[in-house]
Design a protein around this motif. Sequence first.
Motif, PDB file in Angstrom:
ATOM      1  N   ALA A 245       0.825  -1.209   0.000  1.00 46.51           N
ATOM      2  CA  ALA A 245       0.000   0.000   0.000  1.00 46.51           C
ATOM      3  C   ALA A 245       0.857   1.256   0.000  1.00 46.51           C
ATOM      4  CB  ALA A 245      -0.935  -0.006   1.203  1.00 46.51           C
ATOM      5  N   ALA A 246       1.958   1.227   0.768  1.00 48.08           N
ATOM      6  CA  ALA A 246       2.796   2.426   0.847  1.00 48.08           C
ATOM      7  C   ALA A 246       3.384   2.773  -0.518  1.00 48.08           C
ATOM      8  CB  ALA A 246       3.910   2.210   1.867  1.00 48.08           C
ATOM      9  N   PHE A 247       3.826   1.735  -1.231  1.00 47.55           N
ATOM     10  CA  PHE A 247       4.416   1.996  -2.546  1.00 47.55           C
ATOM     11  C   PHE A 247       3.364   2.417  -3.558  1.00 47.55           C
ATOM     12  CE2 PHE A 247       7.947  -0.156  -0.677  1.00 47.55           C
ATOM     13  CZ  PHE A 247       9.033   0.454  -1.273  1.00 47.55           C
ATOM     14  N   LEU A 248       2.228   1.698  -3.551  1.00 47.56           N
ATOM     15  CA  LEU A 248       1.159   2.038  -4.490  1.00 47.56           C
ATOM     16  C   LEU A 248       0.676   3.466  -4.247  1.00 47.56           C
ATOM     17  CD1 LEU A 248      -0.971  -1.235  -4.553  1.00 47.56           C
ATOM     18  CD2 LEU A 248       0.496  -0.345  -6.352  1.00 47.56           C
ATOM     19  N   ALA A 249       0.612   3.858  -2.973  1.00 49.85           N
ATOM     20  CA  ALA A 249       0.116   5.192  -2.645  1.00 49.85           C
ATOM     21  C   ALA A 249       0.950   6.270  -3.319  1.00 49.85           C
ATOM     22  CB  ALA A 249       0.109   5.394  -1.131  1.00 49.85           C
ATOM     23  N   GLU A 250       2.268   6.061  -3.316  1.00 52.22           N
ATOM     24  CA  GLU A 250       3.136   7.067  -3.932  1.00 52.22           C
ATOM     25  C   GLU A 250       2.959   7.119  -5.440  1.00 52.22           C
ATOM     26  OE1 GLU A 250       3.668   9.011  -1.381  1.00 52.22           O
ATOM     27  OE2 GLU A 250       5.617   9.470  -2.225  1.00 52.22           O
ATOM     28  N   ILE A 251       2.702   5.947  -6.040  1.00 53.69           N
ATOM     29  CA  ILE A 251       2.463   5.934  -7.487  1.00 53.69           C
ATOM     30  C   ILE A 251       1.173   6.685  -7.801  1.00 53.69           C
ATOM     31  CG2 ILE A 251       1.897   4.446  -9.429  1.00 53.69           C
ATOM     32  CD1 ILE A 251       3.704   2.326  -8.196  1.00 53.69           C
ATOM     33  N   ILE A 252       0.141   6.398  -7.005  1.00 54.11           N
ATOM     34  CA  ILE A 252      -1.160   7.038  -7.248  1.00 54.11           C
ATOM     35  C   ILE A 252      -1.054   8.544  -7.013  1.00 54.11           C
ATOM     36  CG2 ILE A 252      -3.547   7.171  -6.418  1.00 54.11           C
ATOM     37  CD1 ILE A 252      -3.279   4.125  -5.857  1.00 54.11           C
ATOM     38  N   ARG A 253      -0.268   8.926  -5.994  1.00 52.33           N
ATOM     39  CA  ARG A 253      -0.095  10.355  -5.745  1.00 52.33           C
ATOM     40  C   ARG A 253       0.513  11.049  -6.961  1.00 52.33           C
ATOM     41  NH1 ARG A 253       3.685  13.915  -2.924  1.00 52.33           N
ATOM     42  NH2 ARG A 253       5.193  12.233  -2.909  1.00 52.33           N
ATOM     43  N   GLY A 254       1.441  10.343  -7.611  1.00 55.38           N
ATOM     44  CA  GLY A 254       2.018  10.900  -8.830  1.00 55.38           C
ATOM     45  C   GLY A 254       0.945  11.196  -9.862  1.00 55.38           C
ATOM     46  N   GLY A 255       0.003  10.249 -10.007  1.00 57.14           N
ATOM     47  CA  GLY A 255      -1.087  10.454 -10.954  1.00 57.14           C
ATOM     48  C   GLY A 255      -1.967  11.620 -10.542  1.00 57.14           C
ATOM     49  N   LEU A 256      -2.249  11.710  -9.242  1.00 58.38           N
ATOM     50  CA  LEU A 256      -3.110  12.795  -8.756  1.00 58.38           C
ATOM     51  C   LEU A 256      -2.473  14.151  -9.048  1.00 58.38           C
ATOM     52  CD1 LEU A 256      -4.192  11.405  -5.262  1.00 58.38           C
ATOM     53  CD2 LEU A 256      -5.569  11.538  -7.331  1.00 58.38           C
ATOM     54  N   GLN A 257      -1.146  14.209  -8.885  1.00 61.94           N
ATOM     55  CA  GLN A 257      -0.478  15.489  -9.092  1.00 61.94           C
ATOM     56  C   GLN A 257      -0.435  15.900 -10.552  1.00 61.94           C
ATOM     57  OE1 GLN A 257       3.033  14.695  -6.889  1.00 61.94           O
ATOM     58  NE2 GLN A 257       2.420  16.017  -5.198  1.00 61.94           N
ATOM     59  N   ALA A 258      -0.614  14.910 -11.438  1.00 62.37           N
ATOM     60  CA  ALA A 258      -0.536  15.237 -12.859  1.00 62.37           C
ATOM     61  C   ALA A 258      -1.869  15.756 -13.405  1.00 62.37           C
ATOM     62  CB  ALA A 258      -0.090  14.004 -13.643  1.00 62.37           C
ATOM     63  N   ILE A 259      -2.913  15.738 -12.584  1.00 61.89           N
ATOM     64  CA  ILE A 259      -4.206  16.226 -13.067  1.00 61.89           C
ATOM     65  C   ILE A 259      -4.180  17.748 -13.064  1.00 61.89           C
ATOM     66  CG2 ILE A 259      -6.705  16.212 -12.678  1.00 61.89           C
ATOM     67  CD1 ILE A 259      -5.698  13.474 -13.231  1.00 61.89           C
ATOM     68  N   PRO A 260      -4.469  18.386 -14.205  1.00 65.17           N
ATOM     69  CA  PRO A 260      -4.406  19.851 -14.255  1.00 65.17           C
ATOM     70  C   PRO A 260      -5.411  20.483 -13.292  1.00 65.17           C
ATOM     71  CG  PRO A 260      -4.861  18.924 -16.431  1.00 65.17           C
ATOM     72  CD  PRO A 260      -4.873  17.799 -15.481  1.00 65.17           C
ATOM     73  N   ARG A 261      -5.062  21.661 -12.798  1.00 64.89           N
ATOM     74  CA  ARG A 261      -5.918  22.362 -11.843  1.00 64.89           C
ATOM     75  C   ARG A 261      -7.294  22.638 -12.439  1.00 64.89           C
ATOM     76  NH1 ARG A 261      -4.011  27.935  -9.438  1.00 64.89           N
ATOM     77  NH2 ARG A 261      -6.192  28.476  -9.178  1.00 64.89           N
ATOM     78  N   GLY A 262      -7.321  22.875 -13.751  1.00 67.80           N
ATOM     79  CA  GLY A 262      -8.584  23.167 -14.422  1.00 67.80           C
ATOM     80  C   GLY A 262      -9.628  22.079 -14.235  1.00 67.80           C
ATOM     81  N   GLN A 263      -9.181  20.826 -14.121  1.00 71.34           N
ATOM     82  CA  GLN A 263     -10.124  19.733 -13.930  1.00 71.34           C
ATOM     83  C   GLN A 263     -10.816  19.856 -12.566  1.00 71.34           C
ATOM     84  OE1 GLN A 263     -10.851  16.988 -16.148  1.00 71.34           O
ATOM     85  NE2 GLN A 263     -10.009  18.544 -17.481  1.00 71.34           N
ATOM     86  N   PHE A 264     -10.026  20.211 -11.557  1.00 75.67           N
ATOM     87  CA  PHE A 264     -10.604  20.398 -10.226  1.00 75.67           C
ATOM     88  C   PHE A 264     -11.590  21.570 -10.256  1.00 75.67           C
ATOM     89  CE2 PHE A 264      -6.654  18.212  -9.461  1.00 75.67           C
ATOM     90  CZ  PHE A 264      -6.916  17.386  -8.385  1.00 75.67           C
ATOM     91  N   GLU A 265     -11.180  22.653 -10.932  1.00 71.16           N
ATOM     92  CA  GLU A 265     -12.020  23.849 -10.945  1.00 71.16           C
ATOM     93  C   GLU A 265     -13.314  23.596 -11.699  1.00 71.16           C
ATOM     94  OE1 GLU A 265      -9.572  26.963 -12.446  1.00 71.16           O
ATOM     95  OE2 GLU A 265      -8.514  27.189 -10.543  1.00 71.16           O
ATOM     96  N   ALA A 266     -13.207  22.871 -12.840  1.00 71.52           N
ATOM     97  CA  ALA A 266     -14.422  22.577 -13.597  1.00 71.52           C
ATOM     98  C   ALA A 266     -15.371  21.742 -12.759  1.00 71.52           C
ATOM     99  CB  ALA A 266     -14.070  21.853 -14.889  1.00 71.52           C
ATOM    100  N   ALA A 267     -14.831  20.728 -12.078  1.00 71.96           N
ATOM    101  CA  ALA A 267     -15.674  19.871 -11.243  1.00 71.96           C
ATOM    102  C   ALA A 267     -16.291  20.688 -10.109  1.00 71.96           C
ATOM    103  CB  ALA A 267     -14.857  18.711 -10.679  1.00 71.96           C
ATOM    104  N   ASP A 268     -15.476  21.558  -9.501  1.00 72.23           N
ATOM    105  CA  ASP A 268     -15.997  22.401  -8.424  1.00 72.23           C
ATOM    106  C   ASP A 268     -17.094  23.321  -8.929  1.00 72.23           C
ATOM    107  OD1 ASP A 268     -14.390  21.338  -6.538  1.00 72.23           O
ATOM    108  OD2 ASP A 268     -12.854  22.906  -6.625  1.00 72.23           O
ATOM    109  N   SER A 269     -16.874  23.918 -10.100  1.00 74.45           N
ATOM    110  CA  SER A 269     -17.839  24.910 -10.581  1.00 74.45           C
ATOM    111  C   SER A 269     -19.173  24.245 -10.929  1.00 74.45           C
ATOM    112  CB  SER A 269     -17.284  25.651 -11.801  1.00 74.45           C
ATOM    113  OG  SER A 269     -17.355  24.833 -12.945  1.00 74.45           O
ATOM    114  N   LEU A 270     -19.153  22.915 -11.148  1.00 76.39           N
ATOM    115  CA  LEU A 270     -20.410  22.215 -11.394  1.00 76.39           C
ATOM    116  C   LEU A 270     -21.064  21.770 -10.091  1.00 76.39           C
ATOM    117  CD1 LEU A 270     -19.286  20.057 -14.427  1.00 76.39           C
ATOM    118  CD2 LEU A 270     -21.012  21.844 -14.486  1.00 76.39           C
TER     119      LEU A 270
END
Lengths: 368, 255
Positions: A245-270
């Motif tokens: 889990a510890a190793f997988l978590a770091e891999i997944i965090r990498g993916g989370l960090q690669a999501i552009p901020r605009g995606q969060f903002e679009a989801a929030d604005s909806l």
Amino acid sequence: MADIDVTQELPLPVERPRPAASGPIDWLRTNLFNSIPNTILTLIALYLLAVTIPPVIRWALVDAIWHADSGRACHTGGACWAFIAEKGRFILFGRFPYEEHWRPLFAVVIFVAMVLASCNRRLWGRWLAILWLTGLIVVGGLMRGGILGMSYVEPELWNGLPLTLILSVVGMVFAFPLAIVLALGRRSRLPAVRAICVGYIELIRGVPSITLLFMASVMLPLLLPTGMTIDKLLRAQVAIIMFAAAFLAEIIRGGLQAIPRGQFEAADSLGLGYWRRTRLIVLPQALAMVIPPLVNNFISSFKNTSLVSIISLFDLLGAANAALTDANWQGFYMEAYVFTAVIYFTFCFFMSRYSQMLEREFNRGRRR
Amino acid sequence: MTDATAATPVGEPIIELRHVDKWFGEFHVLRDINLEVKKGERVVVCGPSGSGKSTMIRCVNRLEEHQRGQIIVAGIELTSDVKNIEAIRREVGMVFQQFNLFPHLTVLQNLTLAPIWVRKLPRKEAEETARLYLERVRIPEQADKYPGQLSGGQQQRVAIARSLCMKPEIMLFDEPTSALDPEMIKEVLDVMVELAREGMTMVCVTHEMGFARTVADTMVFMDRGEIVERGPPARFFANPESDRTKLFLSQILSH
């Protein structure tokens, strides 16, 4: 404003691409002999193949001995496949009672079937979770026995391939959701949550997995109150889950960090809110992005389960080593390891091919 | 573009900003902003880059947090209360400069996601609404494609349709045409003009002055975090009061 049909006004000259070279001779010329350095490399490669392949074939097939009563009959210098014929079942199922070998075999089949079912994206959902839950219970029942007229077999004797599969598959199934929680927690705005997740990940990652297995098998019983015992297999399983889990978590965090901020903002604005945003927008994209490292990790943790030999649990490799101690069949390391390597390779190769297929499917929308 | 002959809106203010201040670290991005937008009013915000226009409209649905003053949207005051924020976001649609479509979902799924999960509409109803809005932004045939397969102008129209599917009271546009190739700007502006004509309350940050003249009820000019000037477009373009407005207009309209 009227649209102007450009194609009608200005007919463009039509030019077709030159057809690519075809036929085996053309193929050889374009791929293997298209330049002087390439030609040299091709010749070197051919020479190496000529030197190595024939002895391997001679060892594995020509001089091989397929039937023998004991290892003493194998003295041709070829592979002693008779050893595998004799000990194959022991390597696969270890010390599990011989007449009951159908039970671990059935468990392996169930595991493989569940994994294959999970590969079909259309089945992803609640039903798959139920399937896994019942599947794991059935596997547990088959291995353990004591019900439906099956004799009780203590976990000490769950050896070989079923043990490898239980440790790795159950490990991944439980480690993956835990890893997602850890990765999200590490990016949380709440300092306490973040601190716990960072602490956990750094602590587990910074310790060798052997240490963790030892702690689980030796230290934990000492810390528990007297009279209370947890099965050794379960302790190893928990250690593997925590570690993966510890190793997988770091891999997944990498993916989370690669999501552009605009995606969060679009989801929030909806008005999606944190949980729906995470589940519907962020995680699907983040996980799709990290499929290659995720599968890389799955493959390595599948093979790392063989570390449990050091706390004397006999997984596939452990059972192979145990098979080598038979006085009648001594010295057939090559055969035993080739046999286990083929099994490991089959599973790992499948994982890698499946991940490539998934990647293609998930990237469909991004292709321009 | 033809003239949008809508009656000047009267009635209750639907967005109110009172003495709003905001800092990015030490940098004072919004200085004592006061703005009222009435229901049905079309406000166009312009100004040089870095003047705080985007930040201001991003405060309206709390993509940015303001540090002082009051923001009241559709009768609800924006505080750190998550319930309030989500209630406001349901009523306020937003269109971004970079479209921000969800690349892993088809156009139709982009449009139905929020209605299904936030408004709790049945899938079938959500899809009907979605197809209706795709029709209105003139790309019904793209429903099953992925955003990456569309042109910039088409993506932006999908983004507008996505916001409209939530049936918002207010639409915010944050430089919707700034990332588009010139030949695609018109197709997006046409959709926005149509929307304005139907009486949607709109706040647009844009440099498209032709569009502003056509649809705006009120022009707002911002510079260095302040609202420098505001007024109806006729007066704003013909007789700007402030020198800063004059300078800006001369720069932007000179060619």
